[in-house]
Design a protein around this motif. Sequence first.
Motif, PDB file in Angstrom:
ATOM      1  N   GLU A 197       0.831  -1.209   0.000  1.00 33.29           N
ATOM      2  CA  GLU A 197       0.000   0.000   0.000  1.00 33.29           C
ATOM      3  C   GLU A 197       0.862   1.255   0.000  1.00 33.29           C
ATOM      4  OE1 GLU A 197      -2.806  -0.156   3.242  1.00 33.29           O
ATOM      5  OE2 GLU A 197      -3.310  -2.232   2.777  1.00 33.29           O
ATOM      6  N   TRP A 198       1.887   1.240   0.846  1.00 26.30           N
ATOM      7  CA  TRP A 198       2.756   2.418   0.946  1.00 26.30           C
ATOM      8  C   TRP A 198       3.553   2.621  -0.338  1.00 26.30           C
ATOM      9  CZ3 TRP A 198       2.281   6.322   4.028  1.00 26.30           C
ATOM     10  CH2 TRP A 198       1.694   6.157   5.284  1.00 26.30           C
ATOM     11  N   ASP A 199       4.095   1.545  -0.892  1.00 28.56           N
ATOM     12  CA  ASP A 199       4.889   1.689  -2.106  1.00 28.56           C
ATOM     13  C   ASP A 199       4.012   2.194  -3.256  1.00 28.56           C
ATOM     14  OD1 ASP A 199       7.005   0.793  -0.635  1.00 28.56           O
ATOM     15  OD2 ASP A 199       7.154  -1.182  -1.572  1.00 28.56           O
ATOM     16  N   TYR A 200       2.778   1.707  -3.290  1.00 27.33           N
ATOM     17  CA  TYR A 200       1.844   2.159  -4.329  1.00 27.33           C
ATOM     18  C   TYR A 200       1.554   3.648  -4.162  1.00 27.33           C
ATOM     19  CZ  TYR A 200      -2.316   2.354  -7.271  1.00 27.33           C
ATOM     20  OH  TYR A 200      -3.234   2.689  -8.249  1.00 27.33           O
ATOM     21  N   LYS A 201       1.302   4.045  -2.907  1.00 30.99           N
ATOM     22  CA  LYS A 201       1.001   5.450  -2.632  1.00 30.99           C
ATOM     23  C   LYS A 201       2.199   6.329  -3.014  1.00 30.99           C
ATOM     24  CE  LYS A 201      -0.365   8.673   0.953  1.00 30.99           C
ATOM     25  NZ  LYS A 201      -0.426   8.994   2.349  1.00 30.99           N
ATOM     26  N   THR A 202       3.382   5.842  -2.735  1.00 29.29           N
ATOM     27  CA  THR A 202       4.593   6.622  -3.030  1.00 29.29           C
ATOM     28  C   THR A 202       4.630   7.027  -4.502  1.00 29.29           C
ATOM     29  OG1 THR A 202       5.840   5.568  -1.270  1.00 29.29           O
ATOM     30  CG2 THR A 202       7.123   6.562  -3.033  1.00 29.29           C
ATOM     31  N   PHE A 203       4.356   6.058  -5.369  1.00 26.02           N
ATOM     32  CA  PHE A 203       4.513   6.344  -6.804  1.00 26.02           C
ATOM     33  C   PHE A 203       3.281   6.952  -7.453  1.00 26.02           C
ATOM     34  CE2 PHE A 203       7.895   3.305  -5.974  1.00 26.02           C
ATOM     35  CZ  PHE A 203       8.961   4.041  -6.470  1.00 26.02           C
ATOM     36  N   THR A 204       2.117   6.722  -6.865  1.00 24.55           N
ATOM     37  CA  THR A 204       0.915   7.254  -7.506  1.00 24.55           C
ATOM     38  C   THR A 204       0.465   8.596  -6.920  1.00 24.55           C
ATOM     39  OG1 THR A 204      -0.453   5.948  -5.999  1.00 24.55           O
ATOM     40  CG2 THR A 204       0.049   4.985  -8.153  1.00 24.55           C
ATOM     41  N   GLU A 205       0.830   8.854  -5.664  1.00 29.64           N
ATOM     42  CA  GLU A 205       0.404  10.120  -5.044  1.00 29.64           C
ATOM     43  C   GLU A 205       1.570  10.995  -4.621  1.00 29.64           C
ATOM     44  OE1 GLU A 205      -2.349   9.888  -1.728  1.00 29.64           O
ATOM     45  OE2 GLU A 205      -3.235   8.071  -2.573  1.00 29.64           O
ATOM     46  N   THR A 206       2.446  10.404  -3.831  1.00 27.51           N
ATOM     47  CA  THR A 206       3.438  11.220  -3.127  1.00 27.51           C
ATOM     48  C   THR A 206       4.433  11.886  -4.077  1.00 27.51           C
ATOM     49  OG1 THR A 206       3.216   9.684  -1.307  1.00 27.51           O
ATOM     50  CG2 THR A 206       5.066  11.208  -1.207  1.00 27.51           C
ATOM     51  N   ILE A 207       4.974  11.117  -5.003  1.00 25.55           N
ATOM     52  CA  ILE A 207       5.973  11.698  -5.899  1.00 25.55           C
ATOM     53  C   ILE A 207       5.344  12.767  -6.808  1.00 25.55           C
ATOM     54  CG2 ILE A 207       7.542  11.187  -7.828  1.00 25.55           C
ATOM     55  CD1 ILE A 207       8.300   8.607  -6.330  1.00 25.55           C
ATOM     56  N   PRO A 208       4.162  12.516  -7.403  1.00 30.23           N
ATOM     57  CA  PRO A 208       3.539  13.611  -8.192  1.00 30.23           C
ATOM     58  C   PRO A 208       3.263  14.850  -7.340  1.00 30.23           C
ATOM     59  CG  PRO A 208       2.493  11.511  -8.694  1.00 30.23           C
ATOM     60  CD  PRO A 208       3.418  11.253  -7.549  1.00 30.23           C
ATOM     61  N   ASN A 209       2.813  14.642  -6.096  1.00 27.71           N
ATOM     62  CA  ASN A 209       2.562  15.796  -5.218  1.00 27.71           C
ATOM     63  C   ASN A 209       3.859  16.529  -4.882  1.00 27.71           C
ATOM     64  OD1 ASN A 209      -0.184  15.455  -5.068  1.00 27.71           O
ATOM     65  ND2 ASN A 209      -0.096  14.164  -3.239  1.00 27.71           N
ATOM     66  N   HIS A 210       4.894  15.744  -4.698  1.00 27.25           N
ATOM     67  CA  HIS A 210       6.195  16.358  -4.370  1.00 27.25           C
ATOM     68  C   HIS A 210       6.682  17.241  -5.519  1.00 27.25           C
ATOM     69  CE1 HIS A 210      10.636  16.494  -4.212  1.00 27.25           C
ATOM     70  NE2 HIS A 210      10.428  16.677  -2.930  1.00 27.25           N
ATOM     71  N   ASP A 211       6.437  16.804  -6.731  1.00 33.47           N
ATOM     72  CA  ASP A 211       6.857  17.610  -7.875  1.00 33.47           C
ATOM     73  C   ASP A 211       6.186  18.986  -7.842  1.00 33.47           C
ATOM     74  OD1 ASP A 211       8.406  15.521  -8.661  1.00 33.47           O
ATOM     75  OD2 ASP A 211       7.002  14.759 -10.175  1.00 33.47           O
ATOM     76  N   TYR A 253       9.761   5.519   3.654  1.00 37.48           N
ATOM     77  CA  TYR A 253      10.210   5.947   2.325  1.00 37.48           C
ATOM     78  C   TYR A 253       9.196   6.903   1.690  1.00 37.48           C
ATOM     79  CZ  TYR A 253      11.960   5.783  -2.441  1.00 37.48           C
ATOM     80  OH  TYR A 253      12.445   6.138  -3.668  1.00 37.48           O
ATOM     81  N   ASN A 254       7.940   6.682   2.007  1.00 39.98           N
ATOM     82  CA  ASN A 254       6.910   7.562   1.456  1.00 39.98           C
ATOM     83  C   ASN A 254       7.158   9.012   1.868  1.00 39.98           C
ATOM     84  OD1 ASN A 254       3.973   8.879   1.872  1.00 39.98           O
ATOM     85  ND2 ASN A 254       3.977   7.467   0.149  1.00 39.98           N
ATOM     86  N   TYR A 255       7.507   9.217   3.147  1.00 46.49           N
ATOM     87  CA  TYR A 255       7.770  10.591   3.567  1.00 46.49           C
ATOM     88  C   TYR A 255       9.090  11.109   2.980  1.00 46.49           C
ATOM     89  CZ  TYR A 255       8.353  14.870   6.099  1.00 46.49           C
ATOM     90  OH  TYR A 255       8.554  16.200   6.380  1.00 46.49           O
ATOM     91  N   TRP A 256      10.026  10.191   2.744  1.00 45.83           N
ATOM     92  CA  TRP A 256      11.269  10.618   2.084  1.00 45.83           C
ATOM     93  C   TRP A 256      10.934  11.355   0.798  1.00 45.83           C
ATOM     94  CZ3 TRP A 256      15.857   6.696   1.904  1.00 45.83           C
ATOM     95  CH2 TRP A 256      16.138   6.237   3.202  1.00 45.83           C
ATOM     96  N   ARG A 257       9.921  10.838   0.083  1.00 43.61           N
ATOM     97  CA  ARG A 257       9.585  11.419  -1.206  1.00 43.61           C
ATOM     98  C   ARG A 257       8.649  12.616  -1.063  1.00 43.61           C
ATOM     99  NH1 ARG A 257      11.974   8.368  -5.341  1.00 43.61           N
ATOM    100  NH2 ARG A 257      11.741  10.383  -6.329  1.00 43.61           N
ATOM    101  N   GLU A 258       8.188  12.881   0.156  1.00 39.01           N
ATOM    102  CA  GLU A 258       7.308  14.042   0.384  1.00 39.01           C
ATOM    103  C   GLU A 258       8.101  15.251   0.870  1.00 39.01           C
ATOM    104  OE1 GLU A 258       3.703  13.309   2.661  1.00 39.01           O
ATOM    105  OE2 GLU A 258       3.897  15.269   3.621  1.00 39.01           O
TER     106      GLU A 258
END
Lengths: 519, 101
Positions: free
Chosen positions: A129-143, A418-423
């Motif tokens: 769930e977290w890895d999925y969220k990282t690539f589908t939400e967190t990284i686009p939001n971080h951009d 890792y999810n927060y790393w990308r946030e």
Amino acid sequence: MSEEKNAKLSRRDFLKVAGLAGVAVQAGGLFAGGVAAGSDKESYTGWESFNPATMFFNREPFRIESPAHSPKGEVRQPSHITDYVFGRVAMFQKALMEKQDWVLGDPVDDLPLPPPVLAFYNQYPERLEWDYKTFTETIPNHDIDYKEYGNYFLLAEVYRSGFAYHGGNLPKAHTPPEHSDFHMMVAAGPGAPMQEVPLRDPIPFKSPDLAAELIKELAHRYGATMVAITKPNIDFFYGDGWGGCDTDYDHSKLPEHWTHAIMIGVPMEWDQIVAGPQFTASYDAYDRVSTAAVRIEGMLKGMGYAARANTPMTHYDCLMPPHAIEAGLGEVGRTGYCITPEAGGNSRMAMIVTNLEMTTDKPIDIGVANFCSKCKICAEQCPSGAISMADSPEEQEWGTGSVLRGYEHWYINNGACYNYWRESMGNLGCRHCVSVCPYTRKDNWLHDMARELDPRDPTGVVSSGLLWMQKNFFDYPDAIEYRRPAEGGHFAVYGPEPYFMDAEKFLDIPLNNPSEGVK
Amino acid sequence: MFFNGNTFWFLNGIIFVVIVFGLKTFAEDKGWGMNWWKWLLSGIWYLIFSTGFYAWGTLTGENFPLAGFYTFLLFFVISIILGVGLWRLLALQPQSEAKEL
């Protein structure tokens, strides 16, 4: 007679007034002296000098019998493609790109992932769930956030880039240990091409004790803040992906010449680490510890001994914390990494495996386990909730039990981490648990007093008192404030940002401070 | 830096001597009859009192001024409480002198 008496009284009064004035002057002086002690760069452990004085805590009273780790269940070697977050998320990202119509809730087995990764996700579904969220939400939001606020934290990235550039050019093992560890790359002179040459015959030492003594002394001079010696344990070596080894290489047993391990550690920059998560970086310490390890590898090879550096900037064949703990560099904390007396959680490790026989060190017990069971500041402050709030590993809330890969251990949800790393802003990563750990303290009289008193106090009163002060006297943001504005935060920082990270002062670029107007 | 250097601590030593003489004179005028344990307790009390200021400064130097101030307040309150007890102890007459009276 009367005049004489008055004069006598006057002298006595003067002494009393002078004494009282002395108290006032001394109080002011001590405050100023304290400011000097608190800001003194000599207190920046590991950044003040290259000599053994950096390892200032006397561990001898706290030695315990080896081993510090004993298996509690079936042992499984860690894996570069599952347990190691970078390996896993890289595979997951690749699989998602190949199968773009896959969404969370679809069978994970539909993803083109290797069987070990599929098995891992089935065992730990929350990681999926977290890895999925990282690539589908967190990284686009971080951009989006980066375009808005990235410039404000730009100097953190600038500072890191120098270390990353140097560390990225350190020599790596390109062949299996049986070959690479017995050869070294040398140049005939400046600018000359590198050539691989076999090692000379080993220069014998007078005794293993003296070998250990010399290696430790030189390790400090090569830049290691902390150094200790242990024996490598196959249980803590990755079951795949050793440097220079193909997939058919036998990763289940140690090469015969890996008989001893030199563990070294350095802290990250102190002004930076207190300004976590947004202004911190790992690369300063990564580069320094890797450089020291490569120097030690070169020195050992120069003496004719096989050697291989395991470093963050070259390659890790194994886990650092359990080896560092076994060597007595520190103890495992709630966060899963090695808490050292000198630098607390602010300790980045490297290891050099070798066939040089040296006297090994024993583990230590300075009371970290007990302290971590009651402190929980890292868990309370973690922006991603990746650290357990339980009182003990047995009671961890994720139902994982206390045994991880065969050993009792705190469980860290590295998917959430890792999810927060990308946030977060600034450099990739977070390191906030390092910043807030009460053991992460500089080398001045105040913290040294705590260092020396706490492990000698069998009642726990000292640690409870210090913890009470830590929780009640220090004012820092709540966990939510470190998050992105859209999640209710403002990319807060734990302590004041270092002046050399002040982009507004130095750079001629448009800036947007996410904390502006926030009290 | 001056406040980190040997000169600073040397001057602190001189000031401390002045403070000790001030206390000696004050105690004599009060008729307290100082002996070794009274001097020892006074020294310990002054150490605790001074530590509050030094800790305040140290945490301020580490960019945690509020934590430093609270730490100072804690030491100050402890000093006040201990100071009241110390005052009473200092006022006690040593047994040998009490018998003479």
